[in-house]
Design an enzyme around this catalytic site. Sequence first.
Site, PDB file in Angstrom:
ATOM      1  N   LYS A 143     -10.615  -1.156  10.587  1.00 27.09           N
ATOM      2  CA  LYS A 143     -10.755  -2.364   9.755  1.00 27.09           C
ATOM      3  C   LYS A 143     -11.137  -3.591  10.587  1.00 27.09           C
ATOM      4  O   LYS A 143     -11.410  -4.658  10.033  1.00 27.09           O
ATOM      5  CB  LYS A 143      -9.466  -2.625   8.978  1.00 27.09           C
ATOM      6  CG  LYS A 143      -9.137  -1.533   7.951  1.00 27.09           C
ATOM      7  CD  LYS A 143      -7.921  -1.892   7.137  1.00 27.09           C
ATOM      8  CE  LYS A 143      -7.398  -0.722   6.325  1.00 27.09           C
ATOM      9  NZ  LYS A 143      -8.302  -0.331   5.227  1.00 27.09           N
TER      10      LYS A 143
ATOM     11  N   ASP B 275       3.090  -4.638   8.113  1.00 29.64           N
ATOM     12  CA  ASP B 275       1.849  -3.882   7.980  1.00 29.64           C
ATOM     13  C   ASP B 275       0.699  -4.876   8.060  1.00 29.64           C
ATOM     14  O   ASP B 275       0.446  -5.632   7.127  1.00 29.64           O
ATOM     15  CB  ASP B 275       1.846  -3.138   6.642  1.00 29.64           C
ATOM     16  CG  ASP B 275       0.520  -2.460   6.326  1.00 29.64           C
ATOM     17  OD1 ASP B 275      -0.431  -2.594   7.127  1.00 29.64           O
ATOM     18  OD2 ASP B 275       0.421  -1.814   5.268  1.00 29.64           O
TER      19      ASP B 275
ATOM     20  N   GLN C  61      -4.515  -5.194   6.716  1.00 30.18           N
ATOM     21  CA  GLN C  61      -5.467  -6.100   6.071  1.00 30.18           C
ATOM     22  C   GLN C  61      -5.515  -7.475   6.732  1.00 30.18           C
ATOM     23  O   GLN C  61      -6.441  -8.256   6.486  1.00 30.18           O
ATOM     24  CB  GLN C  61      -5.109  -6.269   4.594  1.00 30.18           C
ATOM     25  CG  GLN C  61      -5.405  -5.060   3.731  1.00 30.18           C
ATOM     26  CD  GLN C  61      -6.885  -4.737   3.673  1.00 30.18           C
ATOM     27  OE1 GLN C  61      -7.732  -5.622   3.674  1.00 30.18           O
ATOM     28  NE2 GLN C  61      -7.204  -3.456   3.602  1.00 30.18           N
TER      29      GLN C  61
ATOM     30  N   HIS D 259       0.868  -1.183   0.000  1.00 28.57           N
ATOM     31  CA  HIS D 259       0.000   0.000   0.000  1.00 28.57           C
ATOM     32  C   HIS D 259       0.906   1.234   0.000  1.00 28.57           C
ATOM     33  O   HIS D 259       2.038   1.191   0.486  1.00 28.57           O
ATOM     34  CB  HIS D 259      -0.857  -0.051   1.273  1.00 28.57           C
ATOM     35  CG  HIS D 259      -1.926   0.979   1.366  1.00 28.57           C
ATOM     36  ND1 HIS D 259      -1.669   2.296   1.719  1.00 28.57           N
ATOM     37  CD2 HIS D 259      -3.275   0.903   1.205  1.00 28.57           C
ATOM     38  CE1 HIS D 259      -2.808   2.964   1.756  1.00 28.57           C
ATOM     39  NE2 HIS D 259      -3.792   2.149   1.446  1.00 28.57           N
TER      40      HIS D 259
ATOM     41  N   CYS E 155      -4.819   2.410  -3.648  1.00 29.46           N
ATOM     42  CA  CYS E 155      -3.582   2.925  -3.029  1.00 29.46           C
ATOM     43  C   CYS E 155      -2.439   1.919  -3.191  1.00 29.46           C
ATOM     44  O   CYS E 155      -1.616   1.744  -2.294  1.00 29.46           O
ATOM     45  CB  CYS E 155      -3.790   3.270  -1.558  1.00 29.46           C
ATOM     46  SG  CYS E 155      -4.915   4.650  -1.289  1.00 29.46           S
TER      47      CYS E 155
END
Length: 404
Positions: free
Chosen positions: A224, A198, A201, A121, A362
Site C-alpha cells: 500500500k 492497524d 491505510q 477491517h 472486508c
Amino acid sequence: MLDIQKIRADFPILTQKVNGKPLVYFDNGATSQKPKVVIDEITKYYEEINANIHRGVHTLSQLATDAYEVSRGKIQQHIKAKFAHEVIFTSGTTHAINIVANGFAAILNKGDEILVSALEHHSNIVPWQMLCQRTGATLKVIPMNEKGELMMSKYDTLLSSKTKIVAVNHISNALGTINPIKEMIEKAHQVGAAILIDGAQATPHLKPDVKALDCDFYVFSGHKICGPTGVGILYGKEEWLNKLPPYQGGGEMIATVTFEKTTYADLPHKFEAGTPNIEGGIVLGTAIDYLNEVGFENIAQYEHQLLEYATTRLLEIEGIRIYGTSKEKASIISFNIGGIHPYDIGTIIDKLGIAVRTGHHCAQPIMDFYKIPGTIRASFAFYNTKEEIDIFVEAIKKAKMMLS
C-alpha cells in the site's frame, strides 16, 4: 507543491490503456501502484545479489543480508522506533496482527476483554475472535456514529481493568475516517491495556511516529506504500516482543535446537522463522525512500485537495450518498447512488478504464451498520489528478443514466 506530471512519469502502469481508455486508477486503498525505482530494484536484487540471508559466509549471502538489514534500519528511522530489532518483517498487516494475537493467547485468561472498533477491517476482527475462542476472553466493540466516527464516550465506558489489549485502525479502509489514536492509546494505558494500531491505510498518507504515539504495536503492509506485495511490518515495543512467544517455529528463529529442548533467538529473529521475502524486505526500504523524497507533508496536502474536489464534484450527482463524513478524513470516498447496486456501477465504469473497488471492502460490520450490501469506493493517491476525477464523475453520471 508537487510536480504531478513528473511523479506520474515515475509509474509505468499509469500510461497504459484499459478497455481502450486511459487508465484512471482509483483503487489505491486496495494496493498502490509501483514507481520505476521500486520495479528496477526488484530486478536488480534477482540479477545481482539473490541469495539467502543471515546464514551464508559467501559474498552474495552477505550482500543480501546487509541490504535486508539496511532496509530494516530505514523502516526503524521512518517510524521512529527506538531499536531496529523492534521492526519485524512479516508478509503483511494480516500476518502481523496474527503474530500479536497468537502471542496474547499465552497472556489472556477467561473473563479478560479485548476491544476492537466498529470500523475495523476483517483482519483486525477475526484474529481476535479466534483468540477469544481459544482463551475464553470476551470481544467488545467500540461503536460508531452515522458520520463514521468512533463514539469516544463509549470507548471510555468500555475500558476497564479487564481490558488487556485494544486493536484499532489508524484510518478506516472503508470510510477514510482518521481515528484519534493518540487519545485512544493514552486511555488504554491508563487501565493497563496494551494497544495495537492497524496502520495499513494510514502509512500511504502519513509518517507514523511510534515513539510519540507511545503505541505498543503498529502494523502495516508494503504494497500500500508503493512497495511489493507479500511484505509488511510489525513494530512492537521491545518489552512486549520479548514477552510474547514466537508465532512460528523453524529455521532462523532459534538459538539452539536439540530433540530435548529448543531456545529461541533474540529479537527480531524470534518472529522471523524461515526464509523471508528477501526481495520484498529490501525493496520496501526503496519504496519508503521514494515516498520520503516526494514528502509526506506534500502528499497529505495534495491528497486533501483531491478529496475535497472529488467530494464537491460527486455531490453534483442527484441521489448520491457518501458514507463516512468525519471531520478528520483521508482521501477515500465511499458512496452509493439511489437504489443502484455498487457492483453494477463498478462494472460499467471499468469499461471506461476506471478502477474503483465495490463491495464491503472486508468491513462487513460497517455495511451492516448502514444496512447496505456495499459501496463504491474511490481512493486517491498523490499520483492522481483532478482531471481524472472529472473523467470519473462523468463516467458515474453515464452509469447512473444507463442503470436508472
